[in-house]
Design an enzyme around this catalytic site. Structure first.
Site, mmCIF file in Angstrom:
data_model
loop_
_atom_site.group_PDB
_atom_site.id
_atom_site.type_symbol
_atom_site.label_atom_id
_atom_site.label_comp_id
_atom_site.label_asym_id
_atom_site.label_seq_id
_atom_site.Cartn_x
_atom_site.Cartn_y
_atom_site.Cartn_z
ATOM 1 N N GLY A 1 0.823 -1.208 0.000
ATOM 2 C CA GLY A 1 0.000 0.000 0.000
ATOM 3 C C GLY A 1 0.854 1.253 0.000
ATOM 4 O O GLY A 1 1.995 1.251 0.475
ATOM 5 N N ASP B 1 -12.300 8.864 8.459
ATOM 6 C CA ASP B 1 -11.998 8.451 7.077
ATOM 7 C C ASP B 1 -12.686 7.125 6.758
ATOM 8 O O ASP B 1 -12.069 6.211 6.199
ATOM 9 C CB ASP B 1 -10.489 8.338 6.878
ATOM 10 N N THR C 1 3.003 0.992 3.095
ATOM 11 C CA THR C 1 2.683 -0.136 3.966
ATOM 12 C C THR C 1 3.325 -1.385 3.383
ATOM 13 O O THR C 1 3.216 -1.656 2.181
ATOM 14 C CB THR C 1 1.164 -0.339 4.088
ATOM 15 N N GLY D 1 0.441 5.720 0.518
ATOM 16 C CA GLY D 1 -0.422 6.817 0.923
ATOM 17 C C GLY D 1 0.295 8.142 0.772
ATOM 18 O O GLY D 1 1.418 8.213 0.253
ATOM 19 N N GLY D 2 -0.364 9.195 1.244
ATOM 20 C CA GLY D 2 0.205 10.531 1.099
ATOM 21 C C GLY D 2 1.502 10.732 1.864
ATOM 22 O O GLY D 2 2.334 11.562 1.482
ATOM 23 N N PHE D 3 1.688 9.990 2.965
ATOM 24 C CA PHE D 3 2.870 10.208 3.792
ATOM 25 C C PHE D 3 3.755 8.976 3.923
ATOM 26 O O PHE D 3 4.743 8.997 4.646
ATOM 27 C CB PHE D 3 2.452 10.671 5.196
ATOM 28 N N GLY D 4 3.452 7.907 3.265
ATOM 29 C CA GLY D 4 4.300 6.750 3.427
ATOM 30 C C GLY D 4 3.805 5.518 2.708
ATOM 31 O O GLY D 4 2.965 5.592 1.805
ATOM 32 N N LYS E 1 3.593 0.026 8.687
ATOM 33 C CA LYS E 1 3.400 1.324 8.053
ATOM 34 C C LYS E 1 4.644 2.172 8.281
ATOM 35 O O LYS E 1 5.140 2.286 9.398
ATOM 36 C CB LYS E 1 2.171 2.025 8.629
#
Length: 451
Positions: free
Chosen positions: A41, A162, A48, A43-46, A65
Site C-alpha cells: 500500500g 476516514d 505499507t 499513501g500521502g505520507f508513506g 506502516k
C-alpha cells in the site's frame, strides 16, 4: 524475498537471508526482528509493507506502516508525524476484534514505523470491483457491524474521520468486517470546545462539518452512509449528490431490478442528512433504530399506519388560500403517508408505494379548494393531453424543466397561477424529474382517481 525500506533504494529486492541491502547497504530488519517482504500500500505520507516477525517461532505475517519525510514541507511533515503518533496511541487504546491490533511502534533511520496485525482479506472496494454492486442484505450487515465498531471507538472519544470502502476489510476467515487506517483519527477530548482544524478524510465521503475542519461522531455516521450508497450503486458519491438542488439522488442510480426497502432508505437518508441535528447523533441511536424499526414500521398491506394522518391543517390552509403553506404541508403529509422522515425527498419510485386513500384525500382537498385549478389529477390530465411530453407539460403548468428550491423555483402561489401549477414538484427528489409526472399518472390510474 526481503524488501529494503529505503525510499531511495534503486534495487530494493533482496534474498530471504540477507541482513543488509545489496544495493544501498541499509539494514533490512526493522527493530532487528521485522523483515519487510513487499509493498502492499501507498499513501500521502508513506508506505505499507507486508512483513514477518522473525522473533516468533512461526514467523507470523504482519503489516508495517512507514512514514516518510517530504523534503521542503516541514509543516506538513510535523502534522504527519503527529497523526502517525496518534494512530499508534489510538490503536493501543482500541482493543477490539474489528480493529487491527497494534504490535509495535518505533523509529529507525529517521523513519517512523507502526507494526499492526495483518488482516487477511479484501477491502469492500475490492469486493465491489470483483463482484459488482452490493445487495440490501449486505448493506444491513455492514451497518450492523460497523455501527458496533463506531459505538466502541466513539465511547473512547475517538473519531475515525476516514470511513470509506477502502478502509473496511472483510477477513477471509471467518468473514467479519474490520475497520482499518486510524491515521487521521481525532482524539475528541473536549466536544464542547471544537475549533476549526485541518481538513482530513476522503473528499467523496467527508461530512459537511468535517469539510470545515470540525469532526463529530456523527461525521463518521455520515461517511458510513455515503459508503453504503456507493456500494449499492458503484457510482461516485460526487455524482450521487445533486448540487443544484442540494440533495442526494442515489436512489435514481440504483441498477435496474435492484430494489432497496423503504426501511433501509429511511435509515440511509438519515445518515446522509447535511444538518447534524437531523442526522443520527450517535452509533448507539442508529443501532437502536435498526432494532426498533420493524416494530415501528410493520409490513402491513397498503401502508396502513398505527397513527392516522391529520388532514385538518391542510384543509384549513387551502380554505384560507394560503397556497405556499399548503404546498409545504402537502410535502409533510406525503412523507408521513410514506413513513419517511419529515422533509425527506420523495422519489418517483415512492409514488408507486403511495397509499391510494391518502393520495385521493390530498388530491380531493386541492381540487376542491382551488375550484378545479390545482391537484394531482389536474396535473395528470394535462400530462395526458400533451402525450407525455415532459417539456411541454412543464410549460403548460408553469414549472421549470429542472426542479429547484422554493427560493429559485419561480412558483406562483395564487389562483392566478397556471392550471395544474400546484401542488409543486419541490418535494420530488432525483436527477430525472421527467419520471415524476409519468409515475403519478400511472399511480392515479391504478387508484382510480380522477378529476
Amino acid at each position: 524475498m526481503s524488501y529494503c525500506t529505503n525510499i531511495d533504494c534503486l534495487r530494493p529486492q533482496n534474498s530471504d537471508s540477507s541482513r543488509f541491502c545489496n544495493s544501498c547497504g541499509q539494514e533490512l530488519l526493522l527493530k532487528q526482528r521485522y523483515r519487510p517482504l513487499a509493498i502492499i500500500g501507498r499513501g500521502g505520507f508513506g508506505r505499507t509493507f507486508l512483513a514477518i516477525d522473525e522473533h516468533l517461532p512461526d514467523q507470523p505475517k504482519c503489516a508495517i506502516k512507514q512514514l516518510c519525510f517530504q523534503e521542503g514541507n516541514t509543516e506538513v511533515w510535523h502534522k504527519a508525524v503527529k497523526l502517525f503518533h496518534q494512530e499508534a496511541l489510538r490503536l493501543n487504546e482500541l482493543e477490539h476484534s474489528q480493529i487491527p491490533k497494534l504490535l509495535a511502534h518505533f523509529e529507525q533511520n529517521q523513519k517512523l514505523y507502526i507494526v499492526e496485525e495483518l488482516v487477511d482479506g479484501q477491502t469492500l472496494a475490492q469486493e465491489l470491483q470483483q463482484k459488482g454492486v452490493f445487495q440490501e442484505p449486505q448493506i444491513w450487515e455492514i451497518l450492523k457491524s460497523l455501527l458496533v465498531t463506531l459505538q466502541f471507538i466513539h465511547s473512547r472519544q475517538v473519531i475515525h474521520r476516514d470511513i470509506k470502502p477502502e478502509n473496511i476489510m472483510r477477513r477471509s476467515v471467518p468473514g467479519d468486517l474490520v475497520l482499518i487506517d486510524f491515521g487521521v483519527a481525532k482524539f475528541a477530548t473536549n466536544m464542547r470546545q471544537l475549533r476549526t482544524g485541518t481538513i482530513v478524510g476522503s473528499p467523496e465521503y467527508i461530512a459537511p462539518e468535517q469539510m470545515r475542519g470540525k469532526a463529530l461522531p456523527a461525521s463518521d455516521l455520515y461517511s458510513l452512509g455515503v459508503t453504503c450508497i456507493y456500494l449499492l450503486t458503484a457510482v461516485s458519491p460526487f455524482d450521487l449528490f445533486d448540487i443544484t438542488n442540494d440533495r442526494w439522488v442515489w436512489q435514481e442510480h440504483l441498477p435496474a431490478k435492484h430494489t432497496v426497502s423503504d426501511r433501509l432508505c429511511e435509515i440511509l437518508d438519515k445518515l446522509l442528512q447535511n444538518a447534524i441535528s437531523q442526522r443520527f447523533q450517535s452509533a448507539t441511536e442508529a443501532l437502536q433504530t435498526l432494532e426498533q424499526e420493524p416494530k415501528k414500521l410493520p409490513n402491513i398491506p397498503n401502508y396502513q399506519r398505527l397513527t392516522p394522518i391529520n388532514y385538518t391543517p391542510l384543509r384549513d390552509l387551502l380554505a384560507k388560500g394560503k397556497w405556499q403553506l399548503a404546498d409545504r404541508e402537502t410535502w409533510d403529509l406525503m412523507c408521513q403517508a410514506l413513513a419517511k422522515p419529515r422533509g425527506s425527498y420523495i422519489f418517483s419510485s415512492d409514488i408507486d408505494k403511495f397509499p391510494c386513500e391518502d393520495l385521493e384525500t390530498i388530491n380531493h382537498l386541492w381540487v376542491n379548494y382551488s375550484h378545479g385549478r390545482f391537484g394531482f389529477s389536474v396535473q395528470t390530465l394535462i400530462f395526458k393531453h400533451v402525450n407525455g411530453d415532459y417539456g411541454i407539460f412543464c410549460h403548460q403548468v408553469g414549472w421549470h424543466i429542472y426542479n429547484s428550491s422554493y427560493a429559485n423555483s419561480g412558483l406562483n402561489f395564487s389562483l392566478k397561477a397556471p392550471i395544474g401549477h400546484l401542488p409543486s414538484r419541490i418535494s420530488i427528489g432525483g436527477s430525472q424529474p421527467w419520471r415524476y409526472p409519468n409515475a403519478l399518472t400511472v399511480k392515479l390510474a391504478a387508484c382510480g382517481i380522477g378529476v
